[in-house]
Design an enzyme around this catalytic site. Structure first.
Site, PDB file in Angstrom:
ATOM      1  CB  SER A  89       9.933 -46.249  99.357  1.00 24.58           C
ATOM      2  OG  SER A  89       9.242 -47.337  99.931  1.00 24.58           O
ATOM      3  CG  HIS A  99      16.533   1.140 108.466  1.00 21.07           C
ATOM      4  ND1 HIS A  99      15.431   0.897 107.693  1.00 21.07           N
ATOM      5  CD2 HIS A  99      16.086   1.762 109.587  1.00 21.07           C
ATOM      6  CE1 HIS A  99      14.352   1.374 108.301  1.00 21.07           C
ATOM      7  NE2 HIS A  99      14.718   1.904 109.464  1.00 21.07           N
ATOM      8  CB  SER A 104      40.856 -18.820 100.290  1.00 19.36           C
ATOM      9  OG  SER A 104      41.235 -18.656  98.945  1.00 19.36           O
ATOM     10  CE  LYS A 123      38.295 -14.423 102.135  1.00 20.83           C
ATOM     11  NZ  LYS A 123      37.844 -14.701 100.756  1.00 20.83           N
ATOM     12  CG  ASN A 156      36.584 -17.817 103.570  1.00 25.19           C
ATOM     13  OD1 ASN A 156      36.814 -16.621 103.657  1.00 25.19           O
ATOM     14  ND2 ASN A 156      37.055 -18.573 102.595  1.00 25.19           N
ATOM     15  CD  GLU A 199      30.375 -18.024 103.771  1.00 27.22           C
ATOM     16  OE1 GLU A 199      30.427 -17.403 102.713  1.00 27.22           O
ATOM     17  OE2 GLU A 199      31.350 -18.631 104.255  1.00 27.22           O
ATOM     18  CE1 TYR A 203       0.504 -44.473 101.562  1.00 31.46           C
ATOM     19  CE2 TYR A 203      -0.206 -45.593  99.576  1.00 31.46           C
ATOM     20  CZ  TYR A 203       0.802 -45.088 100.376  1.00 31.46           C
ATOM     21  OH  TYR A 203       2.101 -45.193  99.967  1.00 31.46           O
ATOM     22  CD  GLN A 224       7.171 -45.263  97.877  1.00 31.09           C
ATOM     23  OE1 GLN A 224       6.554 -46.252  98.281  1.00 31.09           O
ATOM     24  NE2 GLN A 224       7.827 -45.261  96.730  1.00 31.09           N
ATOM     25  CE  LYS A 270       7.940 -43.606 103.387  1.00 30.71           C
ATOM     26  NZ  LYS A 270       6.700 -42.956 103.097  1.00 30.71           N
TER      27      LYS A 270
HETATM   28  N1  ARG Z   1       6.238 -47.489 100.680  1.00 32.28           N
HETATM   29  C1  ARG Z   1       4.917 -47.006 100.922  1.00 32.28           C
HETATM   30  C2  ARG Z   1       4.992 -45.556 101.438  1.00 32.28           C
HETATM   31  O1  ARG Z   1       6.027 -45.157 101.772  1.00 32.28           O
HETATM   32  C3  ARG Z   1       4.218 -47.867 101.911  1.00 32.28           C
HETATM   33  C4  ARG Z   1       2.740 -47.914 101.773  1.00 32.28           C
HETATM   34  C5  ARG Z   1       2.362 -48.534 100.476  1.00 32.28           C
HETATM   35  N2  ARG Z   1       0.990 -48.892 100.445  1.00 32.28           N
HETATM   36  C6  ARG Z   1       0.447 -49.393  99.344  1.00 32.28           C
HETATM   37  N3  ARG Z   1      -0.773 -49.746  99.420  1.00 32.28           N
HETATM   38  N4  ARG Z   1       1.119 -49.472  98.225  1.00 32.28           N
HETATM   39  O2  ARG Z   1       4.022 -44.872 101.487  1.00 32.28           O
END
Ligand code: ARG
Length: 454
Positions: free
Chosen positions: A20, A153, A274, A280, A282, A287, A314, A319, A322
């Site tokens: 990640s 309307h 355009s 134009k 725009n 939009e 968890y 993950q 985010k």
């Molecule tokens: N990169 C993980 C996340 O965003 C962090 C937590 C990972 N925990 C684990 N036990 N693998 O959620």
């Protein structure tokens, strides 16, 4: 993160899928802040010496400087921001760095980082909404003389102050602003010390962690602490609702800029041309606001769907929580800024707005009300006013230009003062209730907003 129990390395595609770092590097500030608080907690628990704490804090400052300057080497091998920072810290300070993760899990660590992040993002969003509100109120203030048709309307209904129309959006934005403040409050609970899932085994002082990290309260259940992402959904919902409002506002502005309406002209700052049609100009900003609503609402649905089947506590699915939040944060701040510029640079075409009041029989209810005030039951007055519209159609005239004789041939109760009553001024002035479009009421609302947004 793999311990000594593994014999083989991870497959390349699994490593990429699992990592990640590509997006959670955005947490680096929160992660370092959390680690410093954690290290101070470990000192109190007797795990770290004062010297080791100093080494760790100094090392974390060095890591922060490296990230800030762009020299930090983020590694996919190390999966995420937590391991990347910890590994570099250990390189820099040795044994003390290797002690930092005592009693902590990435599960409570990431939950802490994410809450700190969302708290800030929601607060920032509430401030940006406030700025857009100020811009809209300023235009409403300078356009108190402008009247347009109110639509139902998308058909012309009754005259309304243009400011009243704009202030309707300020009402929506105020609800959005408050939703963001509420979302910030929802994120304001500290999960650090929940460990992997059942709590901390070294007697860490969680109250102190909470205080050091500036959280308003502590999570009361470790399983919930590491797996709760409601606060992220709250932020995404606030953002989705905001985008729905901005999309509606954009749609009104897009209509107003058409040759058919012509109520406003947008500044060059927020419009594009355009590649083919030279004439134009725009309304791209609007939009894009309308278009990006789909992606923000999508992020909310995406996270809710991700959460719905998870057992406690968890799971790696989390993950996925985010990127949608990061993208939403960027999207709403971008749109709010551009729309504030758009509002500030928008010009109202008073010729077109006043022209729009003619010819749509907007006075018809006024004609009925006139008779109602003379004691004629509304249903009957409504029918008679319809007869006046019909007569206008036959003669090809508007209600204000139909002669008194014609009116009187429909009902003897019509007198000369009808024409004042159905004038634009008359039609606005009699909507003198809280929330109505009478000039005095609109002025009161403007005062209220100016006071509130100071
Ligand atoms: N990169 C993980 C996340 O965003 C962090 C937590 C990972 N925990 C684990 N036990 N693998 O959620």
């Amino acid at each position: 993160m793999r311990s000594g129990r593994f014999e083989k390395g991870m497959a390349d595609d699994m490593r990429s899928l699992n990592a990640s770092i590509g997006f959670d590097k955005r947490f680096w500030r929160e992660d370092i802040e959390g680690s410093k608080a954690w290290a101070r907690g470990l000192l109190d628990s007797g795990i770290l010496s004062a010297e080791e704490l100093e080494e760790i804090c100094g090392g974390l400052d060095k890591v922060a400087a490296e990230i800030e300057s762009g020299e930090f080497n983020f590694s996919e091998e190390l999966e995420d921001i937590h391991m990347n920072i910890e590994a570099r810290l250990s390189e820099l300070v040795g044994t003390a760095g290797a002690k930092l993760h005592t009693g902590r899990s990435r599960n409570d660590q990431v939950a802490t980082d994410f809450r700190l992040y969302v708290k800030r993002a929601a607060t920032e969003a509430s401030e940006a909404v406030g700025k857009l509100m100020q811009a809209v109120v300023a235009v409403a203030q300078t356009c108190q003389d402008v009247v347009i048709p109110a639509y139902t309307h998308l058909q012309r209904a009754q005259p309304v102050a243009f400011s009243h129309h704009l202030l309707a959006y300020v009402e929506m934005l105020e609800r959005d602003r408050r939703r963001f403040l509420w979302a910030a409050e929802q994120a304001d609970t500290c999960p650090l010390g929940s460990g992997a899932c059942v709590g901390n085994q070294f007697g860490i002082d969680r109250e102190k962690l909470q205080e050091e990290l500036g959280f308003g309260s502590l999570t009361a259940n470790s399983l919930d602490g590491v797996s709760d992402r409601d606060f992220a959904c709250d932020f995404l919902y606030a953002a989705s609702m905001l985008m729905v409002h901005l999309s509606r506002f954009s749609e009104d502005i897009i209509l107003w800029t058409t040759s058919e309406f012509g109520f406003v002209r947008l500044g060059d700052e927020v419009t594009s041309g355009s590649s083919m049609l030279p004439q134009k100009k725009n309304p791209d900003a609007c939009e894009l606001a309308r278009g990006k609503t789909g992606r923000v609402v999508g992020h909310l649905i995406g996270l809710l769907t991700c959460l719905k089947g998870l057992p406690l506590s968890y799971n790696k699915d989390l993950q996925e929580d985010k990127e949608g939040v990061f993208d939403t944060h960027d999207t709403i701040l971008g749109i709010l800024g551009v729309l504030a510029t758009l509002v500030k640079t928008m010009e109202v075409n008073r010729e077109r707005t006043s022209g729009s009041l003619e010819g749509g029989y907007l006075e018809a209810l006024g004609v009925a009300d006139y008779l109602t005030r003379k004691g004629i039951p509304f249903r009957e007055a409504h029918d008679l006013a319809g007869g006046c519209v019909k007569r206008c159609e036959e003669l090809g005239v508007s209600l204000p230009s139909l002669s008194l004789a014609e009116y009187q041939s429909i009902h003897a109760g019509f007198e000369e003062d009808l024409f004042d009553a159905i004038s634009v001024e008359g039609a606005l002035a009699d909507k003198d209730v809280t929330g109505g479009t009478a000039p005095g009421q609109v002025a009161l609302q403007l005062e209220r907003w100016k006071e509130l947004l100071k």
